[in-house]
Design a protein around this motif. Structure first.
Motif, PDB file in Angstrom:
ATOM      1  N   ALA A 156       4.314  -7.698   7.440  1.00  0.00           N
ATOM      2  CA  ALA A 156       5.669  -7.337   7.228  1.00  0.00           C
ATOM      3  C   ALA A 156       6.350  -6.846   8.524  1.00  0.00           C
ATOM      4  N   ARG A 216       4.393  -9.718  -4.112  1.00  0.00           N
ATOM      5  CA  ARG A 216       5.774  -9.185  -4.109  1.00  0.00           C
ATOM      6  C   ARG A 216       6.705 -10.446  -3.993  1.00  0.00           C
ATOM      7  N   ARG A 224       3.499  -1.581  -5.417  1.00  0.00           N
ATOM      8  CA  ARG A 224       4.459  -1.280  -4.059  1.00  0.00           C
ATOM      9  C   ARG A 224       5.880  -0.926  -4.652  1.00  0.00           C
ATOM     10  N   ALA A 239      -3.280   0.647  10.262  1.00  0.00           N
ATOM     11  CA  ALA A 239      -2.082  -0.025  10.441  1.00  0.00           C
ATOM     12  C   ALA A 239      -2.434  -1.294  10.988  1.00  0.00           C
ATOM     13  N   ASP A 275       7.614   1.207   5.072  1.00  0.00           N
ATOM     14  CA  ASP A 275       6.734   1.048   4.453  1.00  0.00           C
ATOM     15  C   ASP A 275       5.771   2.086   4.106  1.00  0.00           C
ATOM     16  N   ASP A 276       5.973   3.363   4.764  1.00  0.00           N
ATOM     17  CA  ASP A 276       5.128   4.299   4.294  1.00  0.00           C
ATOM     18  C   ASP A 276       5.680   4.842   2.821  1.00  0.00           C
ATOM     19  N   LEU A 295       7.301   2.734   0.611  1.00  0.00           N
ATOM     20  CA  LEU A 295       7.042   1.689  -0.498  1.00  0.00           C
ATOM     21  C   LEU A 295       5.470   1.772  -0.924  1.00  0.00           C
ATOM     22  N   SER A 296       4.491   1.992   0.275  1.00  0.00           N
ATOM     23  CA  SER A 296       3.162   2.003  -0.159  1.00  0.00           C
ATOM     24  C   SER A 296       2.735   3.372  -0.762  1.00  0.00           C
ATOM     25  N   TYR A 327       6.746  -8.836   2.695  1.00  0.00           N
ATOM     26  CA  TYR A 327       5.539  -8.411   2.727  1.00  0.00           C
ATOM     27  C   TYR A 327       4.461  -9.360   2.498  1.00  0.00           C
ATOM     28  N   SER A 329      -3.705  -1.716  -0.083  1.00  0.00           N
ATOM     29  CA  SER A 329      -2.437  -1.597  -0.351  1.00  0.00           C
ATOM     30  C   SER A 329      -1.793  -2.598  -1.244  1.00  0.00           C
ATOM     31  N   GLU A 382      10.633  -3.676   4.381  1.00  0.00           N
ATOM     32  CA  GLU A 382       9.330  -3.689   4.140  1.00  0.00           C
ATOM     33  C   GLU A 382       8.213  -2.925   5.191  1.00  0.00           C
ATOM     34  N   HIS A 383       8.822  -3.125   6.502  1.00  0.00           N
ATOM     35  CA  HIS A 383       8.134  -2.670   7.631  1.00  0.00           C
ATOM     36  C   HIS A 383       8.733  -1.073   8.011  1.00  0.00           C
TER      37      HIS A 383
END
Length: 486
Positions: free
Chosen positions: A97, A76, A52, A36, A106-107, A109-110, A91, A47, A102-103
């Motif tokens: 982000a 993005r 995404r 991270a 994130d887990d 979306l990624s 992003y 990533s 997006e933050h």
């Protein structure tokens, strides 16, 4: 074996053990933290090599990844530009982000979320490329557009909630920004865009709806009225209350005046409902003296003040100071002194009154789907944050807030054929600057479909409720009309 060889063997064994322990710590214990780190470009490139997940509003992507022919493989993009910027965030390879979903999501979306573990294992076995999950929001695009248009060039924020569920129907913050330049793969362009954004004195990157902390001004008077009703200081909307032109405060030579310098009724008395209609400072300051600071603070806490909320973005904590002396309690009772709140929190106050006293936990994510559209997380069950007041008190407060719109300072929030409940506010802040203009509301007054909070920075008129009624109330009306189809 002679002693030197034995010692060397022990040393070598210790070194191998240390190496094994260190690599284990890196691979397992520190893997998530290292992955991270903003400086870990290898992790970020990995990533970027994945597709995404999209962020969806009303069936349309407001953030999505499109294939490109460069080392990053996916770009993005944000098709609506500024409209959803404070919800999506951005992003960026060069910036990261730091804001928005997006933050915070994130887990998902990624594709790294625990809920997607089975999918990742399946991808590994089949050789399929791992992709992130699609996140669908509670936002109603018509309501979001109405809020954005109504707020216009004003600096401030609008929040609309479903009072029964806590679902966020609209969240707008102005000024806004375009996330697309920040997501550019031209790192020089992205860095320049971030420098311009981060150094702007108006802070367009700030989501004022959840991170803006403001004095609530007279909108806080509904909380003071709630505390007085719950505590038995008054019995109903027709209870007689003091309303002199000035309230003599103990422990100080400074008095609390009404904005127009007049008494709020004959013989320095009025009714509670009329006091709210005209936003009588001395009435609510007097109630603050009767209640004391701790009872005011406790009532505010039942509406959510002091709670640390995540929607999933972190919401700044609203607060009423502890250990208020008598004059401070009087000032706090009219939403001044050091009382601070977010627009989301004041929307929760309005929603809680409209929902028979029950404040629902606000949320922004409606559902989460995997890349092949399997539902991972369906619409959450509504969660009650607290029962802020009794149904009887909520009913009395509703009558009073309807009268504010029908007969008082909130006239510009009226909607033909609909009973609207509301409260204006004018909040003093920096000396020499105009006050902030506030309006909170819900409609229809019975069985409401929407609750709204509006703040317009520096939009008020010193010494008057005109700002809240003239500037903020029409914005709230436009949002309520969008929900009600009026």
């Amino acid at each position: 074996m002679n002693t030197p060889i034995r010692r060397l063997s022990i040393l070598i064994a210790a070194l191998f053990t240390t190496l094994l322990v260190a690599s284990t710590i890196v691979q397992f214990a520190q893997a998530k933290t290292l992955g991270a780190m903003a400086s870990n470009k290898r992790s970020l490139l990995d990533s970027y090599a994945r597709e995404r997940g999209s962020i969806i509003v009303g069936g349309q992507a407001v953030a999505k990844s499109v294939p490109v022919q460069d080392q990053y493989r996916f770009l993005r993009t944000y098709p609506q530009n500024k409209l959803y910027a404070h919800l999506t965030g951005f992003y960026s390879y060069s910036v990261g982000a730091p804001y928005g979903l997006e933050h915070a999501a994130d887990d998902l979306l990624s594709g790294d979320a625990d809920q997607l573990f089975v999918r990742r294992v399946t991808d590994l076995i089949t050789g399929r490329k791992t992709a992130g999950a699609t996140v669908e929001l509670t936002i109603d695009p018509k309501v979001q557009a109405a809020a954005d248009q109504a707020l216009g060039a004003s600096k401030g924020a609008v929040v609309a909630l479903d009072p029964k569920t806590g679902a966020i129907l609209a969240m707008v913050s102005h000024p806004s920004y375009d996330p697309n330049p920040l997501a550019s793969h031209d790192l020089t362009k992205a860095a320049k865009a971030w420098k311009t954004l981060s150094t702007d004195a108006d802070k367009p990157y700030l989501n004022r709806a959840i991170s803006g902390i403001y004095p609530p001004g007279s909108t806080f008077k509904v909380i003071t009225a709630a505390a007085a009703l719950e505590d038995g200081v008054v019995s109903d909307e027709n209870s007689k209350v003091p309303g002199p032109a000035q309230l003599d405060l103990p422990l100080t030579t400074t008095n609390l005046p009404n904005e127009d310098g007049r008494a709020c009724g004959p013989n320095n008395e009025t009714t509670l409902i009329h006091a709210l209609e005209i936003s009588c400072n001395t009435t609510f300051g007097s109630l603050g003296l009767d209640l004391g600071g701790e009872k005011l603070r406790a009532q505010a806490a039942k509406f959510g003040f002091g709670d640390s909320l995540q929607i999933p973005m972190r919401v700044s904590t609203s607060s009423v100071p502890a250990d208020l002396n008598a004059p401070q309690a009087a000032q706090a009772a009219i939403g001044q002194y050091d009382v601070r709140t977010t627009p989301l929190q004041m929307a929760m106050v309005a929603a809680g009154i409209g929902n028979k006293g029950s404040v629902m936990t606000p949320y922004l994510i409606q559902s989460v789907r995997s890349a092949n559209l399997d539902i991972i997380q369906s619409a959450p069950d509504p969660v009650e944050l607290s029962q802020a007041v009794s149904e009887q008190t909520a009913s009395i407060l509703t009558k009073m807030m309807v009268s504010v719109v029908d007969n008082g300072s909130g006239a510009r929030a009226r909607i033909a054929g609909v009973d609207v409940a509301g409260k204006t506010g004018t909040a003093q802040h920096d000396p020499g600057k105009p006050p902030h203009a506030w309006f909170i509301s819900f409609a229809p007054a019975v069985d409401p479909k929407v609750a709204v909070a509006v703040v317009v920075e520096d939009g008020g008129v010193t010494g008057s409720e005109i700002g809240g009624g003239r500037v903020a109330a029409p914005i709230a009306r436009a949002v309520m009309q969008a929900v009600l189809g009026r």
